[in-house]
Enzyme design. Structure first.
Site, PDB file in Angstrom:
ATOM      1  CB  ILE A   1       1.243   5.016  11.715  1.00 11.62           C
ATOM      2  CG1 ILE A   1       0.400   6.342  11.449  1.00 11.62           C
ATOM      3  CG2 ILE A   1       0.302   4.104  11.078  1.00 11.62           C
ATOM      4  CD1 ILE A   1      -1.115   6.461  11.931  1.00 11.62           C
ATOM      5  N   GLY A   2       3.368   3.473  13.578  1.00 11.81           N
ATOM      6  CA  GLY A   2       4.107   2.266  13.601  1.00 11.81           C
ATOM      7  C   GLY A   2       3.794   1.694  15.000  1.00 11.81           C
TER       8      GLY A   2
ATOM      9  CD  GLU B   1      10.032  12.424  11.758  1.00  8.21           C
ATOM     10  OE1 GLU B   1       9.123  11.995  11.882  1.00  8.21           O
ATOM     11  OE2 GLU B   1      10.992  11.957  11.093  1.00  8.21           O
TER      12      GLU B   1
ATOM     13  CD  GLU C   1      13.774   0.503   8.516  1.00  9.79           C
ATOM     14  OE1 GLU C   1      14.293   1.572   8.987  1.00  9.79           O
ATOM     15  OE2 GLU C   1      14.680  -0.274   7.954  1.00  9.79           O
TER      16      GLU C   1
ATOM     17  CB  CYS D   1      13.193   8.695   7.800  1.00  6.42           C
ATOM     18  SG  CYS D   1      14.170   7.845   6.740  1.00  6.42           S
TER      19      CYS D   1
ATOM     20  CB  THR E   1       7.254   7.100  15.936  1.00  6.03           C
ATOM     21  OG1 THR E   1       8.443   7.269  15.305  1.00  6.03           O
ATOM     22  CG2 THR E   1       7.423   6.466  17.106  1.00  6.03           C
TER      23      THR E   1
ATOM     24  CE  LYS F   1      -1.895   2.630   2.919  1.00  8.71           C
ATOM     25  NZ  LYS F   1      -1.979   3.932   2.242  1.00  8.71           N
TER      26      LYS F   1
HETATM   27  P1  NAP Z   1       2.348   7.804   8.352  1.00  6.11           P
HETATM   28  O1  NAP Z   1       1.334   8.821   8.356  1.00  6.11           O
HETATM   29  O2  NAP Z   1       2.725   6.937   9.340  1.00  6.11           O
HETATM   30  O3  NAP Z   1       1.983   6.903   7.134  1.00  6.11           O
HETATM   31  C1  NAP Z   1       2.567   5.763   6.519  1.00  6.11           C
HETATM   32  C2  NAP Z   1       1.887   4.842   5.740  1.00  6.11           C
HETATM   33  O4  NAP Z   1       0.967   3.982   6.920  1.00  6.11           O
HETATM   34  C3  NAP Z   1       0.903   5.447   4.725  1.00  6.11           C
HETATM   35  O5  NAP Z   1       0.710   4.711   3.736  1.00  6.11           O
HETATM   36  C4  NAP Z   1      -0.240   5.719   5.490  1.00  6.11           C
HETATM   37  O6  NAP Z   1      -1.552   5.477   4.832  1.00  6.11           O
HETATM   38  C5  NAP Z   1      -0.379   4.223   6.403  1.00  6.11           C
HETATM   39  N1  NAP Z   1      -1.348   4.060   7.413  1.00  6.11           N
HETATM   40  C6  NAP Z   1      -1.932   5.249   8.103  1.00  6.11           C
HETATM   41  N2  NAP Z   1      -2.476   4.740   9.125  1.00  6.11           N
HETATM   42  C7  NAP Z   1      -2.484   3.450   9.036  1.00  6.11           C
HETATM   43  C8  NAP Z   1      -2.874   2.295  10.013  1.00  6.11           C
HETATM   44  N3  NAP Z   1      -3.757   2.607  11.250  1.00  6.11           N
HETATM   45  N4  NAP Z   1      -2.713   1.278   9.807  1.00  6.11           N
HETATM   46  C9  NAP Z   1      -1.946   0.831   8.761  1.00  6.11           C
HETATM   47  N5  NAP Z   1      -1.349   1.668   7.846  1.00  6.11           N
HETATM   48  C10 NAP Z   1      -1.778   3.135   8.167  1.00  6.11           C
HETATM   49  O7  NAP Z   1       3.602   8.459   7.600  1.00  6.11           O
HETATM   50  P2  NAP Z   1       3.808   9.567   6.384  1.00  6.11           P
HETATM   51  O8  NAP Z   1       3.472  10.881   6.875  1.00  6.11           O
HETATM   52  O9  NAP Z   1       3.217   9.074   5.397  1.00  6.11           O
HETATM   53  O10 NAP Z   1       5.419   9.679   6.234  1.00  6.11           O
HETATM   54  C11 NAP Z   1       6.312  10.253   7.184  1.00  6.11           C
HETATM   55  C12 NAP Z   1       6.864   9.568   8.284  1.00  6.11           C
HETATM   56  O11 NAP Z   1       7.505   8.402   7.730  1.00  6.11           O
HETATM   57  C13 NAP Z   1       8.079  10.291   8.992  1.00  6.11           C
HETATM   58  O12 NAP Z   1       7.679  10.340  10.525  1.00  6.11           O
HETATM   59  C14 NAP Z   1       9.150   9.582   8.686  1.00  6.11           C
HETATM   60  O13 NAP Z   1      10.272   9.730   9.568  1.00  6.11           O
HETATM   61  C15 NAP Z   1       8.977   8.323   8.327  1.00  6.11           C
HETATM   62  N6  NAP Z   1       9.759   7.518   7.684  1.00  6.11           N
HETATM   63  C16 NAP Z   1      10.646   6.513   7.944  1.00  6.11           C
HETATM   64  C17 NAP Z   1      11.777   6.153   7.279  1.00  6.11           C
HETATM   65  C18 NAP Z   1      12.415   4.966   7.873  1.00  6.11           C
HETATM   66  O14 NAP Z   1      13.403   4.552   6.925  1.00  6.11           O
HETATM   67  N7  NAP Z   1      13.108   5.005   9.093  1.00  6.11           N
HETATM   68  C19 NAP Z   1      11.623   6.342   5.765  1.00  6.11           C
HETATM   69  C20 NAP Z   1      10.739   7.383   5.298  1.00  6.11           C
HETATM   70  C21 NAP Z   1       9.665   7.975   6.321  1.00  6.11           C
HETATM   71  P3  NAP Z   1      -2.071   7.024   4.199  1.00  6.11           P
HETATM   72  O15 NAP Z   1      -1.189   7.995   4.329  1.00  6.11           O
HETATM   73  O16 NAP Z   1      -2.325   6.676   2.838  1.00  6.11           O
HETATM   74  O17 NAP Z   1      -3.098   7.286   5.251  1.00  6.11           O
END
Ligand code: NAP
Ligand code: MG
Length: 491
Positions: free
Chosen positions: A252-253, A401, A270, A304, A250, A196
């Site tokens: 959502i993780g 962050e 990640e 990230c 973090t 996804k």
């Molecule tokens: P996010 O809001 O956590 O979303 C990540 C993904 O999870 C999206 O596809 C999102 O869908 C999905 N999602 C949302 N709620 C969910 C749930 N309850 N269950 C399962 N999946 C769900 O993160 P983001 O805003 O897209 O990305 C930014 C974050 O990613 C930052 O914190 C960044 O540090 C982190 N990041 C980490 C790494 C690493 O390697 N450590 C790399 C890149 C980014 P939708 O967005 O479509 O709702």
């Protein structure tokens, strides 16, 4: 009277030298709407619902993406299970490698098209999608293809078996790269996938689906279900999925870990970061300034592992900040499709609001604020790079962050103090150390709680190198030999 030359005119008017616009003009086709990619075909969503995907540099709608629900996810898992049991899962490693090499080559052939789409959908500058993202995307397929027929050598003496269907959920900051670095190792190890992409940036994952069709990858080997958070949650909840690989925030993780913890699914996470970038007084200062700029302003700070906390030795603070300001004044913010643009559009209006809110909080916290004064485009989501100095280590802006072009700067006097300050964060994804003394870099690096540590450089990636975090930045590694292990059962 002396004739006025162009140069003297510029000097007399105090004008800055400027490049002419150089927009990337490669023609791309974008359909009005896209369904999910299930069982090798694009199919309409069960709900009949679609979401708009916006070009963040213009605010215009780019296309509509299907909203996936539990029924769509179940169809995708059924297709992936069939492929695992009957086609992809039956292939030898040598045969799997041939497919992955083919995909990698098609990505290279179509890289200009993919780079333009990535930039239009996500707002990152074309020079980054063209020169950083796309070469790495191809590299992840090439690199993992090389392991497909060498599973016996990953852990000598052990037998490694694929897990089955893997669920993969990715964020919006490196859409195609995240897809590649999740899909390639999973397939190399013989698994099948339900992926996804983030709702803001699904376009290149869907184009990758077309590449899978072109490469004649067996139907169902990779399935892509688009949508929002609920779609991701349906993947996490599906009982036939053996492993969840998540990259994102973090918060959502933690939700996903709680949900998946009730099952026997394998999990890799990640997550976010607030990475420290340490500069010693003996470092090559101009290179360190360039590294600091690249560390936080690369991809609008949507990284990230962004070097969002600069920690400089006290004796060079003033010089460093002066040079940093001079360098920041040269940054070009604007049309991401322009080849001269350094900083493109903030990925979404929500993210832009989040950045602005955090900066406003930062301004109330007692430190000093400096933002480069450059003209920004009047439409689209843009934000000028900025930094805070002299704020307390416990301030929100020092600890949260931001995921935008916002840097905090603090100082240290001894290597021990630098290590303590760098580790004073709930995260632990990456760090950078600048010094001319290798021994100092090694001893400081040994004290840092960060998954990736760069020496005299920053934000360099390679498919052969493992990547991942400590503490709230997650667990498990992606990339390299380490990145294969979460996709196998060791016997
Ligand atoms: P996010 O809001 O956590 O979303 C990540 C993904 O999870 C999206 O596809 C999102 O869908 C999905 N999602 C949302 N709620 C969910 C749930 N309850 N269950 C399962 N999946 C769900 O993160 P983001 O805003 O897209 O990305 C930014 C974050 O990613 C930052 O914190 C960044 O540090 C982190 N990041 C980490 C790494 C690493 O390697 N450590 C790399 C890149 C980014 P939708 O967005 O479509 O709702
Ligand atoms: Mg978009």
């Amino acid at each position: 009277m002396k004739e006025e030359t162009t140069e003297s005119k510029a000097v007399s008017k105090n004008l800055k030298f400027e490049y002419d616009p150089a927009p990337e003009s490669f023609p791309v086709e974008i359909a009005e709407k896209y369904g999910h990619f299930i069982g090798g075909e694009f199919v309409a969503p069960n709900s009949g619902k679609y979401l708009d995907s916006i070009n963040p540099a213009t605010g215009e709608k780019l296309f509509s993406l299907a909203v996936g629900d539990a029924t769509d996810v179940d169809k995708a898992v059924t297709a992936a299970t069939n492929a695992f049991e009957n086609t992809w899962g039956k292939l030898t490693g040598t045969e799997r490698a041939k497919y992955l090499f083919r995909v990698a080559r098609i990505i290279q052939e179509r890289s200009r098209e993919l780079a333009v789409l990535e930039t239009m959908d996500g707002g990152k500058p074309i020079k980054e999608s063209r020169d950083v993202d796309l070469p790495l995307v191809a590299q992840h397929f090439f690199y993992n293809a090389g392991w497909a027929d060498k599973m016996d050598y990953i852990l000598p003496g052990k037998t490694l078996k694929p897990l089955g269907v893997c669920g993969q959920i990715i964020p919006w900051n490196f859409p195609l790269l995240m897809a590649a670095w999740k899909i390639a190792p999973a397939l190399a190890m013989g698994n099948t996938v339900v992926l996804k992409p983030a709702e803001q940036t699904s376009l290149t994952a869907l184009r990758l689906a077309e590449i899978f069709q072109e490469a004649e990858l067996p139907a169902g080997t990779v399935n892509i279900v688009t949508g929002a958070g609920e779609t991701g949650a349906a993947i996490v909840d599906h009982p036939k999925i053996k492993k969840i690989a998540f990259t994102g925030s973090t918060d959502i993780g933690k939700l996903i870990a709680k949900q998946a913890g009730k099952t026997d699914k394998k999990l890799t996470m990640e997550l976010g970061g607030k990475s420290a970038h340490i500069v010693f007084a003996d470092a090559a200062i101009d290179q360190a300034v360039e590294g600091a700029v690249n560390g936080i302003f690369f991809n609008q700070g949507h990284v990230c592992c962004a070097g969002s906390r600069l920690i400089v030795e006290e004796s060079i603070k003033e010089t460093f900040i002066r040079k940093l300001q001079a360098r920041m004044k040269q940054i070009r913010v604007g049309n991401p499709l322009d080849k001269n643009t350094d900083l493109g559009a903030i990925n979404s209006t929500e993210q832009l609001e989040k950045i602005k809110d955090l900066v406003e909080i930062g301004k109330t916290e007692g430190g000093k604020f400096w933002q480069v004064d450059i003209p920004l485009p009047t439409t689209g989501n843009f934000f000028a790079p900025c930094f805070f100095t002299d704020q307390s280590m416990s301030s929100t802006i020092s600890r949260t962050e931001v995921f935008g072009p916002v840097l905090t700067i603090s100082t240290f006097r001894t290597p021990d103090e630098a290590i303590k300050k760098a580790n004073d964060t709930p995260y632990g994804l990456a760090a950078g150390v600048w010094s001319e003394k290798a021994s100092k870099i090694h001893s400081v690096a040994a004290g840092l709680k960060a998954g990736v540590i760069w020496a005299n450089t920053y934000n360099k990636f390679d498919a052969a190198s493992p990547f991942g975090g400590y503490k709230e930045s997650g667990y498990g590694r992606e990339g390299g030999r380490h990145g294969l292990l979460p996709y196998v059962e060791v016997q």
